[in-house]
Scaffold this active site. Structure first.
Site, mmCIF file in Angstrom:
data_model
loop_
_atom_site.group_PDB
_atom_site.id
_atom_site.type_symbol
_atom_site.label_atom_id
_atom_site.label_comp_id
_atom_site.label_asym_id
_atom_site.label_seq_id
_atom_site.Cartn_x
_atom_site.Cartn_y
_atom_site.Cartn_z
ATOM 1 N N ASP A 23 0.904 -1.193 -0.246
ATOM 2 C CA ASP A 23 0.301 -0.236 -0.007
ATOM 3 C C ASP A 23 0.635 1.244 -0.117
ATOM 4 O OD1 ASP A 23 -2.415 1.734 0.258
ATOM 5 O OD2 ASP A 23 -3.386 -0.078 1.585
ATOM 6 N N ASP A 49 -3.057 4.557 -2.054
ATOM 7 C CA ASP A 49 -4.190 5.685 -1.678
ATOM 8 C C ASP A 49 -4.626 6.724 -1.780
ATOM 9 O OD1 ASP A 49 -5.425 5.099 0.958
ATOM 10 O OD2 ASP A 49 -4.690 6.980 1.544
ATOM 11 N N GLU A 65 -6.330 3.744 -6.155
ATOM 12 C CA GLU A 65 -7.705 3.743 -5.781
ATOM 13 C C GLU A 65 -8.086 5.199 -5.230
ATOM 14 O OE1 GLU A 65 -9.462 4.463 -1.053
ATOM 15 O OE2 GLU A 65 -7.417 5.658 -1.205
ATOM 16 N N HIS A 83 -11.311 -2.838 2.933
ATOM 17 C CA HIS A 83 -11.275 -2.447 4.487
ATOM 18 C C HIS A 83 -12.016 -1.075 4.815
ATOM 19 C CE1 HIS A 83 -8.149 -0.491 2.713
ATOM 20 N NE2 HIS A 83 -7.910 1.240 4.325
HETATM 21 O O1 TEU Z 1 -9.605 5.593 1.808
HETATM 22 C C1 TEU Z 1 -10.073 6.898 1.137
HETATM 23 C C2 TEU Z 1 -11.430 7.116 1.454
HETATM 24 O O2 TEU Z 1 -11.832 7.847 0.114
HETATM 25 C C3 TEU Z 1 -11.957 6.368 2.227
HETATM 26 O O3 TEU Z 1 -11.596 8.355 3.212
HETATM 27 C C4 TEU Z 1 -13.067 6.690 2.278
HETATM 28 O O4 TEU Z 1 -13.381 8.163 1.714
HETATM 29 C C5 TEU Z 1 -14.148 6.154 2.692
HETATM 30 O O5 TEU Z 1 -13.180 5.487 4.104
HETATM 31 C C6 TEU Z 1 -15.765 5.667 3.245
HETATM 32 O O6 TEU Z 1 -15.775 5.354 3.943
HETATM 33 C C7 TEU Z 1 -8.105 6.089 1.547
HETATM 34 C C8 TEU Z 1 -7.590 4.453 2.277
HETATM 35 O O7 TEU Z 1 -8.637 3.260 2.584
HETATM 36 C C9 TEU Z 1 -8.665 4.660 3.812
HETATM 37 O O8 TEU Z 1 -8.338 3.879 4.981
HETATM 38 C C10 TEU Z 1 -7.932 5.933 4.713
HETATM 39 O O9 TEU Z 1 -8.495 5.732 6.023
HETATM 40 C C11 TEU Z 1 -7.766 6.740 3.464
HETATM 41 O O10 TEU Z 1 -7.529 6.962 2.406
HETATM 42 C C12 TEU Z 1 -6.943 8.297 4.162
HETATM 43 O O11 TEU Z 1 -4.903 7.984 4.058
#
Ligand code: TEU
Ligand code: CA
Length: 557
Positions: free
Chosen positions: A98, A199, A255, A328
């Protein structure tokens, strides 16, 4: 279409904190993962996406990194990491790391330096601005509540954080930042990793001037239009590709919150200038609403089909799809679009698996999905660990936007902790996850739902997923075939037809607990069909059939 190993792979996501604890401190770790690699080999997956294992103060469970070249002590040591990587490779499993570089932790040395003074050599690694009339530089709200700006007394300026205030955003417009990130990526690639999940990579380029956003129910402005797919994001990813990605044989997925199909055609173009594929959010956002995702709505099947079909159709021949129901950050799909009651749990888990795995794209399985794991039955706020749910609960109830009862229901249904409860290995205390006290409670249904039980029974969800994975290896039509949606208006059935080199693959999924009559499309009349997979053990498909509750079947013609 050009063949590629990453198009033919199935990825399995591990959330290390909740996967397997080897030393009884209640926290999953790298040695725990190493112990379970044979389990994953048995399942048949090709690649592990490992959520962050780097040094982190854990404000956001590792998505706030304070040293990209060190392992979080709770997870083990770099020697443990190397052993895991080596054993995975011996078993033919690849490791995708990641990459969290939209932001760092505020405890990262770059930020520690940056906040010291306006003249500091690292000042411009982050996004600092003067306040406006004693207030924040603009009206943006952060993803985890409150303003996206944090005032820093030392230098009388604000820094931008799209996520928590312990996650300051890096300034990608600074070439030194890009160079540091690329060097760090090369360091990991030289170690022999096989891929990168990036991410919120769609957020790295901010619109100059940082204009105010439209104010929503939270009282803050939406940064989306000025951060998602920003003006230079493709330029920066192409630079990353030239400097790093193109030099290694990697699987890459970005992502991309806020991504559209048009943008995805650039990020994930088959010309290979940027990434292999993106995670899009449109299907996951279908049950969103006025207060972000906080509600108890159900995803409408017609909407889901429309979005999945749009991505299938529009990326065909141009870019590559990723396929996922769970990760997650999402509640368990089984509790969302399936039926997690004892009667239909397994059958609907298999139906959801069939529906996703017969599509075009690279499928991602989230830990426990292959066991039919469900949402957690929350009874009190103390059971939550996730900063997003906890902050949202306080913010929306204190502002009076949502009542405490409603909000509790919403975070129980949609909260990210649903996915983060420990992996259920067996029916011993704490589901065999830990010999100690787990950092987050184990779902009490572990006595019925666990890997040991699943692996002892031939008709389990586990073996069904194993078969879905194997089919993708055996039938090129699943990987490379084209896609056509049938019955677009049905709120009950998701039926689609794939085609490849004269073959046809029909997939039928009943998303309800009703029995429904289905008539085969005429073009398939009279053709001998071979059932590839069926969650009721059906062996042939008549012209007209009565589908059982949550029935799924895929037939090759
Ligand atoms: O997630 C990005 C993201 O878009 C999230 O904020 C999402 O909208 C939210 O979790 C939905 O409920 C990534 C990671 O996957 C997440 O775990 C992190 O918290 C976030 O970035 C910040 O790094
Ligand atoms: Ca541990």
């Amino acid at each position: 279409m050009e063949k590629a190993w990453w198009k033919e792979s199935v990825v399995y996501q591990i959330y290390p904190r909740s996967f397997c604890d080897s030393n009884g401190d209640g926290i999953g770790d790298l040695n725990g993962i190493t112990e379970k690699l044979e389990y994953l080999k048995e399942l048949g997956i090709d690649v592990i996406w490992l959520s962050p294992v780097y040094q982190s103060p854990n404000d956001d469970n590792g998505y706030d990194i304070s040293d990209y070249r060190k392992i979080m002590p709770e997870f083990g040591t770099m020697a443990d990491y190397d052993r895991m990587l080596q054993k995975a490779h011996e078993l033919g499993i690849k490791i995708m790391m990641d990459l969290v570089v939209n932001h760092t932790s505020d405890e990262h040395p770059w930020f520690v330096e940056s906040r010291k003074s306006k003249e500091n050599a690292y000042r411009d690694y982050y996004i600092w601005r003067d306040g406006k009339e004693g207030k924040e530089p603009n009206n943006w709200g952060g993803c985890f509540g409150g303003s996206a700006w944090k005032y820093d007394e030392g230098t009388d300026q604000y820094y931008l954080h799209l996520f928590s205030e312990k996650q300051p955003d890096l300034n990608w417009d600074n070439p030194r930042v890009r160079k540091e990130v690329f060097d760090m990526m090369i360091w990991w690639c030289e170690k022999g990793i096989d891929g990168l999940r990036m991410d919120v990579i769609s957020l790295i380029s901010k619109t100059p001037g940082l204009p105010d956003g439209t104010v929503g129910k939270s009282g803050y402005g939406d940064f989306g239009p000025y951060c998602a797919n920003g003006p230079k994001v493709h330029e920066y990813l192409q630079e990353m590709n030239r400097e790093v990605l193109s030099r290694y044989d990697l699987i890459t997925v970005g992502e991309c919150s806020g991504v559209t199909v048009e943008e995805a055609k650039k990020y994930a173009s088959l010309s290979g200038k940027e990434l292999n594929m993106v995670f899009q959010f449109e299907h996951m956002d279908l049950d969103g609403g006025e207060s972000f995702k906080w509600n108890h709505k159900k995803i409408p099947l017609t909407g889901l089909k429309q979005i999945m079909s749009k991505w299938q159709r529009e990326l065909a021949g141009k870019a590559w799809n990723s396929l996922y129901w769970c990760n997650h950050d999402q509640p368990r799909m089984l509790s969302r679009m399936g039926n997690d009651s004892p009667k239909y749990r397994e059958i609907s888990a298999k139906m959801l698996g069939t529906c996703l795995h017969m599509l075009q794209g690279t499928p991602y399985i989230y830990q426990g999905e292959e066991l039919g794991m469900t949402n957690y039955p929350f009874t009190s706020l103390e059971e939550f660990r996730d900063i997003e749910s906890i902050n949202a609960y306080h913010e929306l109830t204190e502002k009076g936007v949502v009542t405490p009862e409603e909000m509790f229901d919403y975070i129980s249904y949609k909260g990210r902790d649903n996915a983060r409860t420990p992996m259920q290995w067996d029916d011993s205390p704490q589901a065999g996850f830990t010999a100690g006290t787990p950092w987050i409670p184990v779902n009490p249904n572990y006595r019925e739902i666990n890997a040991k039980e699943q692996m002892e029974r031939a008709d389990s969800v586990f073996y069904y997923y194993k078969k879905l994975i194997r089919l993708r290896k055996e039938y090129k039509i699943i990987v490379y075939g084209d896609y056509e949606l049938l019955l677009p208006d049905s709120e009950e059935l998701y039926v689609y037809l794939r085609g490849y080199q004269g073959e046809k693959l029909l997939t039928i999924c009943n998303f309800t607990e009703k029995e429904i009559t289905y008539r085969l499309p005429e073009e398939l009349f009279g053709l001998a069909g071979e059932v590839l997979v069926s969650n009721y053990g059906r062996e042939l498909l008549d012209k007209k059939i009565l589908l059982k509750p949550y029935e799924a079947i895929a037939v090759l013609y």
